[in-house]
Design a protein around this motif. Sequence first.
Motif, PDB file in Angstrom:
ATOM      1  N   ALA A  23      -2.601  -5.832   1.670  1.00 39.33           N
ATOM      2  CA  ALA A  23      -2.932  -4.411   1.485  1.00 39.33           C
ATOM      3  C   ALA A  23      -4.395  -4.122   1.807  1.00 39.33           C
ATOM      4  O   ALA A  23      -5.276  -4.973   1.641  1.00 39.33           O
ATOM      5  N   LEU A  24      -4.645  -2.880   2.247  1.00 43.91           N
ATOM      6  CA  LEU A  24      -6.000  -2.345   2.353  1.00 43.91           C
ATOM      7  C   LEU A  24      -6.278  -1.593   1.056  1.00 43.91           C
ATOM      8  O   LEU A  24      -5.533  -0.682   0.687  1.00 43.91           O
ATOM      9  N   ILE A  25      -7.327  -1.982   0.352  1.00 40.66           N
ATOM     10  CA  ILE A  25      -7.624  -1.394  -0.959  1.00 40.66           C
ATOM     11  C   ILE A  25      -8.980  -0.706  -0.893  1.00 40.66           C
ATOM     12  O   ILE A  25      -9.970  -1.295  -0.444  1.00 40.66           O
ATOM     13  N   TYR A  26      -9.010   0.551  -1.352  1.00 36.98           N
ATOM     14  CA  TYR A  26     -10.250   1.329  -1.347  1.00 36.98           C
ATOM     15  C   TYR A  26     -10.479   1.941  -2.727  1.00 36.98           C
ATOM     16  O   TYR A  26      -9.533   2.301  -3.437  1.00 36.98           O
ATOM     17  N   GLU A  27     -11.741   2.078  -3.067  1.00 41.44           N
ATOM     18  CA  GLU A  27     -12.097   2.810  -4.271  1.00 41.44           C
ATOM     19  C   GLU A  27     -12.077   4.310  -3.965  1.00 41.44           C
ATOM     20  O   GLU A  27     -12.657   4.756  -2.977  1.00 41.44           O
ATOM     21  N   LEU A  28     -11.413   5.068  -4.823  1.00 46.69           N
ATOM     22  CA  LEU A  28     -11.416   6.531  -4.718  1.00 46.69           C
ATOM     23  C   LEU A  28     -12.365   7.163  -5.724  1.00 46.69           C
ATOM     24  O   LEU A  28     -12.753   8.330  -5.566  1.00 46.69           O
ATOM     25  N   ASN A  29     -12.688   6.418  -6.781  1.00 44.92           N
ATOM     26  CA  ASN A  29     -13.657   6.876  -7.785  1.00 44.92           C
ATOM     27  C   ASN A  29     -13.275   8.212  -8.422  1.00 44.92           C
ATOM     28  O   ASN A  29     -14.131   9.005  -8.811  1.00 44.92           O
ATOM     29  N   GLY A  30     -11.967   8.471  -8.515  1.00 47.36           N
ATOM     30  CA  GLY A  30     -11.513   9.689  -9.178  1.00 47.36           C
ATOM     31  C   GLY A  30     -11.681  10.956  -8.364  1.00 47.36           C
ATOM     32  O   GLY A  30     -11.434  12.047  -8.866  1.00 47.36           O
ATOM     33  N   GLU A  31     -12.075  10.820  -7.101  1.00 48.35           N
ATOM     34  CA  GLU A  31     -12.252  11.999  -6.243  1.00 48.35           C
ATOM     35  C   GLU A  31     -10.905  12.437  -5.669  1.00 48.35           C
ATOM     36  O   GLU A  31     -10.104  11.602  -5.231  1.00 48.35           O
ATOM     37  N   VAL A  55       4.022  13.207   6.309  1.00 47.87           N
ATOM     38  CA  VAL A  55       3.973  13.215   4.853  1.00 47.87           C
ATOM     39  C   VAL A  55       2.518  13.061   4.423  1.00 47.87           C
ATOM     40  O   VAL A  55       1.714  12.421   5.108  1.00 47.87           O
ATOM     41  N   ALA A  56       2.181  13.675   3.286  1.00 50.58           N
ATOM     42  CA  ALA A  56       0.825  13.581   2.749  1.00 50.58           C
ATOM     43  C   ALA A  56       0.908  13.350   1.250  1.00 50.58           C
ATOM     44  O   ALA A  56       1.727  13.965   0.558  1.00 50.58           O
ATOM     45  N   LEU A  57       0.082  12.461   0.748  1.00 51.33           N
ATOM     46  CA  LEU A  57       0.006  12.191  -0.682  1.00 51.33           C
ATOM     47  C   LEU A  57      -1.372  12.585  -1.177  1.00 51.33           C
ATOM     48  O   LEU A  57      -2.383  12.138  -0.628  1.00 51.33           O
ATOM     49  N   THR A  58      -1.407  13.412  -2.218  1.00 49.14           N
ATOM     50  CA  THR A  58      -2.666  13.857  -2.809  1.00 49.14           C
ATOM     51  C   THR A  58      -2.755  13.365  -4.241  1.00 49.14           C
ATOM     52  O   THR A  58      -1.801  13.506  -5.018  1.00 49.14           O
ATOM     53  N   VAL A  59      -3.894  12.782  -4.584  1.00 49.59           N
ATOM     54  CA  VAL A  59      -4.146  12.339  -5.950  1.00 49.59           C
ATOM     55  C   VAL A  59      -5.536  12.820  -6.340  1.00 49.59           C
ATOM     56  O   VAL A  59      -6.465  12.812  -5.524  1.00 49.59           O
ATOM     57  N   SER A  60      -5.679  13.289  -7.566  1.00 52.04           N
ATOM     58  CA  SER A  60      -6.933  13.949  -7.939  1.00 52.04           C
ATOM     59  C   SER A  60      -7.840  13.091  -8.809  1.00 52.04           C
ATOM     60  O   SER A  60      -9.019  13.387  -8.923  1.00 52.04           O
ATOM     61  N   ASP A  61      -7.323  12.037  -9.430  1.00 49.02           N
ATOM     62  CA  ASP A  61      -8.162  11.328 -10.397  1.00 49.02           C
ATOM     63  C   ASP A  61      -7.789   9.857 -10.506  1.00 49.02           C
ATOM     64  O   ASP A  61      -7.632   9.321 -11.608  1.00 49.02           O
ATOM     65  N   ALA A  62      -7.637   9.181  -9.385  1.00 48.67           N
ATOM     66  CA  ALA A  62      -7.319   7.752  -9.385  1.00 48.67           C
ATOM     67  C   ALA A  62      -8.536   6.947  -8.960  1.00 48.67           C
ATOM     68  O   ALA A  62      -9.271   7.354  -8.054  1.00 48.67           O
ATOM     69  N   PRO A  63      -8.782   5.802  -9.573  1.00 47.97           N
ATOM     70  CA  PRO A  63      -9.924   4.981  -9.165  1.00 47.97           C
ATOM     71  C   PRO A  63      -9.700   4.191  -7.886  1.00 47.97           C
ATOM     72  O   PRO A  63     -10.662   3.841  -7.199  1.00 47.97           O
ATOM     73  N   TYR A  64      -8.418   3.897  -7.551  1.00 45.08           N
ATOM     74  CA  TYR A  64      -8.140   3.037  -6.398  1.00 45.08           C
ATOM     75  C   TYR A  64      -6.922   3.558  -5.637  1.00 45.08           C
ATOM     76  O   TYR A  64      -6.075   4.261  -6.192  1.00 45.08           O
ATOM     77  N   VAL A  65      -6.824   3.130  -4.371  1.00 45.40           N
ATOM     78  CA  VAL A  65      -5.599   3.317  -3.604  1.00 45.40           C
ATOM     79  C   VAL A  65      -5.369   2.061  -2.771  1.00 45.40           C
ATOM     80  O   VAL A  65      -6.313   1.445  -2.265  1.00 45.40           O
ATOM     81  N   GLY A  66      -4.097   1.679  -2.672  1.00 42.98           N
ATOM     82  CA  GLY A  66      -3.705   0.589  -1.788  1.00 42.98           C
ATOM     83  C   GLY A  66      -2.848   1.129  -0.659  1.00 42.98           C
ATOM     84  O   GLY A  66      -2.005   2.020  -0.870  1.00 42.98           O
ATOM     85  N   ILE A  67      -3.070   0.630   0.555  1.00 45.30           N
ATOM     86  CA  ILE A  67      -2.254   0.974   1.723  1.00 45.30           C
ATOM     87  C   ILE A  67      -1.597  -0.321   2.175  1.00 45.30           C
ATOM     88  O   ILE A  67      -2.281  -1.314   2.431  1.00 45.30           O
ATOM     89  N   TRP A  68      -0.261  -0.321   2.291  1.00 40.88           N
ATOM     90  CA  TRP A  68       0.432  -1.589   2.527  1.00 40.88           C
ATOM     91  C   TRP A  68       1.712  -1.398   3.313  1.00 40.88           C
ATOM     92  O   TRP A  68       2.381  -0.374   3.204  1.00 40.88           O
ATOM     93  N   SER A  69       2.031  -2.414   4.105  1.00 40.11           N
ATOM     94  CA  SER A  69       3.362  -2.569   4.685  1.00 40.11           C
ATOM     95  C   SER A  69       3.640  -4.060   4.807  1.00 40.11           C
ATOM     96  O   SER A  69       2.721  -4.889   4.721  1.00 40.11           O
TER      97      SER A  69
END
Length: 290
Positions: A202-210, A225-239
Amino acid sequence: MVTIANEHLQAEINLHGAELSSLKGDDGTEYMWQADPQVWARHAPVLFPIVGALKDDEYHYQGQTYHMTRHGFARDMDFEVLRQEDNAVELVLTDTAESRAKFPFAFRLVLSYRLAGNSLEVGYSVNNPSHDDELYFSIGAHPAFSLPLDAESAYDEYTLTFDPAETRTHIPLDGKYADYAQRDEQEVGQQALSHELFKDDALIYELNGEETTMSLKSSKGGHGVALTVSDAPYVGIWSNYPVPGNFCCIEPWWGIADAPDASGELTEKRGINRLAPGGTFVQGYTIKTF
């Protein structure tokens, strides 16, 4: 299986794991990966009460050692319907003797799914019913979006776009562990998809709640498709790799895998959430289809 629908979308949610297994547009377009067991046999598992892997698949709490495998146990337990409407449903999971053998806490986990226009709103509510003890937990999403979404497009004609585009902290994986010692800063805006992109997992990035929107779009247009998150510290992108899967996961996380040098103490775990007796943690994200 529970089905909810509105004039634009129909969603199917499996009571086993409260897993979103299908999200179809009114033209029949299926947005969710259909869990080919030869590649990856899940659609969108709920990650609870940990995200990622624990060091040596174990942790320590109040002098005891507990064993738990990657992403926890909620994805493999049966939820109950709490309430349901035509376009919405809430599913609940509470602690059991089985869960307490791995995770010695009382909890009440509610997953909500609500269709609004061409979007699906997903909510997490974690309640600590204890009168005396704090609850330590992580939670995360793992939705796998089917690609390509049009017969005219190919997997490698899709791009992953971050909005806002900015410099983000990238956390590489060392095996199944998050290697903070090797983290670096990357400009994250548009990324062309390919199966080889996931050769190191996975590609992992800090979102810092932004508030961040991550979109999958084809250069040839058509559905996306689009995914929106407003207050997460991290996101993983994976296949999946090296056996390629025609999907891409966008995974907002409120927690992260242990580092290779993690102490193993649950109270010291990076990304752990700490919930006071009687407290409730509420988060979620939105999937928009087009």
